[in-house]
Design an enzyme around this catalytic site. Structure first.
Site, PDB file in Angstrom:
ATOM      1  CG  MET A  30     -19.926 -36.136  52.413  1.00 31.88           C
ATOM      2  SD  MET A  30     -20.123 -37.924  52.511  1.00 31.88           S
ATOM      3  CE  MET A  30     -21.869 -38.075  52.813  1.00 31.88           C
ATOM      4  CB  ALA A  32     -26.069 -32.835  47.734  1.00 30.42           C
ATOM      5  CG  LEU A  33     -22.954 -27.668  49.244  1.00 31.69           C
ATOM      6  CD1 LEU A  33     -22.020 -26.467  49.083  1.00 31.69           C
ATOM      7  CD2 LEU A  33     -22.525 -28.516  50.434  1.00 31.69           C
ATOM      8  CG  HIS A  34     -28.975 -28.818  52.843  1.00 30.60           C
ATOM      9  ND1 HIS A  34     -28.608 -28.356  54.093  1.00 30.60           N
ATOM     10  CD2 HIS A  34     -28.718 -30.143  52.851  1.00 30.60           C
ATOM     11  CE1 HIS A  34     -28.180 -29.355  54.823  1.00 30.60           C
ATOM     12  NE2 HIS A  34     -28.214 -30.467  54.090  1.00 30.60           N
ATOM     13  CG  HIS A  37     -24.148 -28.226  53.473  1.00 30.62           C
ATOM     14  ND1 HIS A  37     -25.189 -28.807  52.778  1.00 30.62           N
ATOM     15  CD2 HIS A  37     -23.441 -29.244  54.019  1.00 30.62           C
ATOM     16  CE1 HIS A  37     -25.101 -30.127  52.885  1.00 30.62           C
ATOM     17  NE2 HIS A  37     -24.062 -30.425  53.637  1.00 30.62           N
ATOM     18  CD  GLN A  61     -18.651 -40.237  55.255  1.00 29.61           C
ATOM     19  OE1 GLN A  61     -17.589 -39.628  55.273  1.00 29.61           O
ATOM     20  NE2 GLN A  61     -19.769 -39.688  55.717  1.00 29.61           N
ATOM     21  CD  GLN A 153     -20.212 -36.310  60.509  1.00 29.16           C
ATOM     22  OE1 GLN A 153     -20.189 -37.206  59.704  1.00 29.16           O
ATOM     23  NE2 GLN A 153     -20.563 -35.077  60.163  1.00 29.16           N
ATOM     24  CB  SER A 186     -27.666 -34.207  50.909  1.00 31.59           C
ATOM     25  OG  SER A 186     -26.879 -33.127  51.384  1.00 31.59           O
ATOM     26  NE  ARG A 187     -27.804 -40.833  53.061  1.00 29.66           N
ATOM     27  CZ  ARG A 187     -26.635 -40.692  53.704  1.00 29.66           C
ATOM     28  NH1 ARG A 187     -26.526 -39.851  54.710  1.00 29.66           N
ATOM     29  NH2 ARG A 187     -25.578 -41.400  53.332  1.00 29.66           N
TER      30      ARG A 187
HETATM   31  O1  PAF Z   1     -21.205 -34.820  57.439  1.00 28.05           O
HETATM   32  C1  PAF Z   1     -20.688 -35.045  56.330  1.00 28.05           C
HETATM   33  O2  PAF Z   1     -21.096 -34.491  55.295  1.00 28.05           O
HETATM   34  C2  PAF Z   1     -19.552 -36.048  56.237  1.00 28.05           C
HETATM   35  O3  PAF Z   1     -19.729 -37.107  57.104  1.00 28.05           O
HETATM   36  C3  PAF Z   1     -18.168 -35.402  56.409  1.00 28.05           C
HETATM   37  C4  PAF Z   1     -18.008 -34.806  57.812  1.00 28.05           C
HETATM   38  C5  PAF Z   1     -17.967 -34.333  55.365  1.00 28.05           C
HETATM   39  C6  PAF Z   1     -17.068 -36.462  56.241  1.00 28.05           C
HETATM   40  O4  PAF Z   1     -17.132 -37.063  54.982  1.00 28.05           O
END
Ligand code: PAF
Length: 271
Positions: A30, A32-34, A37, A61, A153, A186-187
């Site tokens: 989603m 806001a990469l760190h 990722h 979601q 997840q 990211s949060r």
């Molecule tokens: O983990 C996430 O960043 C999200 O839940 C995902 C898997 C990209 C689905 O939107």
């Protein structure tokens, strides 16, 4: 490294690789990469010829009261980090690309999706499963990589892939942590300096639960240290997420979701 928006452009790029016999890894994000990722991209590069990273803040979601509007977004920064990491393609669709007018199909996630996050965020995993199914069907990767930070997840996605016989391998990648133990997220950008100072205590106490500390006692320690609310701290079966049966010989996992001010943090560790 190219950036594409539409599924048509995405498929054209992937078709070129496929005709050369290359394998493809997908890293769904989603944005806001760190560094967490980037570790997924590195793991993808180690097992496939090409790595596609999707960047899509998936509205389905998030519940209406959740942080969709303030979720951090920095596409230019993300693209430059991904180029540096050696990713081959970024797919950053719009909401209208992913959910065009008339979109009306959803995956109902049961089993591993029901307890824990499922109890506190009942809409959440249906949205995740639906978007991941669509991302996978658009990219048709050999492998898709997900961080263990979102451990439930990962279990829900493994279950969906198994249940629907999706032709993709799901690869979990260990959580990347700050030096003080705080899991990268990211949060974490929402935390004030004072909150950031006490946040690593979450990892410390769940590690203690993994070594036998009572979860209730661990939650009380967090509240005493300044955390505002405990959604759950629980020991679960690492595969089914059913309550953990000690002595069963099955793998266990401590999972927690807690609030620090207005920020909800989740984390987990193996037993
Ligand atoms: O983990 C996430 O960043 C999200 O839940 C995902 C898997 C990209 C689905 O939107």
């Amino acid at each position: 490294m190219k950036v594409v928006r539409t599924i048509t452009d995405l498929r054209a790029e992937i078709a070129r690789w496929r005709s050369a016999g290359e394998t493809v890894a997908l890293v769904p994000t989603m944005g806001a990469l760190h560094a967490g990722h980037i570790a997924l991209v590195a793991a993808g590069l180690a097992i496939a010829d090409r790595v596609v990273v999707s960047i899509f803040v998936n509205p389905t979601q998030f519940a209406p009261h959740e942080d969709l509007a303030r979720y951090p977004r920095d596409e230019a920064g993300d693209v430059s980090k991904l180029a540096g990491a050696g990713a081959h393609l970024v797919w950053a669709p719009s909401v209208a690309d992913m959910y065009p007018e008339g979109f009306a199909t959803q995956i109902v996630a049961g089993g591993a999706a029901l307890p824990l996050e499922g109890a506190f965020r009942p809409h959440h995993f249906g949205g995740v499963a639906t978007v991941v199914c669509k991302l996978v069907s658009a990219v048709t990767p050999n492998v898709a990589l997900f961080g263990e930070k979102d451990f439930q997840q990962l279990a829900v996605i493994r279950q969906m892939v198994r249940d629907l016989a999706l032709p993709v391998t799901i690869q979990g990648v260990p959580t990347v942590r700050e030096e003080d133990g705080l899991a990268l997220s990211s949060r974490n950008a929402y935390l004030s300096d004072d909150e950031r100072y006490i946040a690593p205590m979450l990892y410390k106490v769940i590690s203690e639960v993994a070594r036998g500390r009572d979860p209730q006692d661990a939650g009380n320690a967090l509240l005493a240290a300044g955390f505002s609310k405990i959604d759950y701290i629980e020991v679960r079966d690492a595969e089914t997420l059913a309550p953990f049966a000690p002595g069963s010989g099955r793998p266990g996992r401590v999972l927690a979701a807690v609030w620090l001010g207005k920020t909800r943090l989740i984390d987990n560790v193996a037993i």
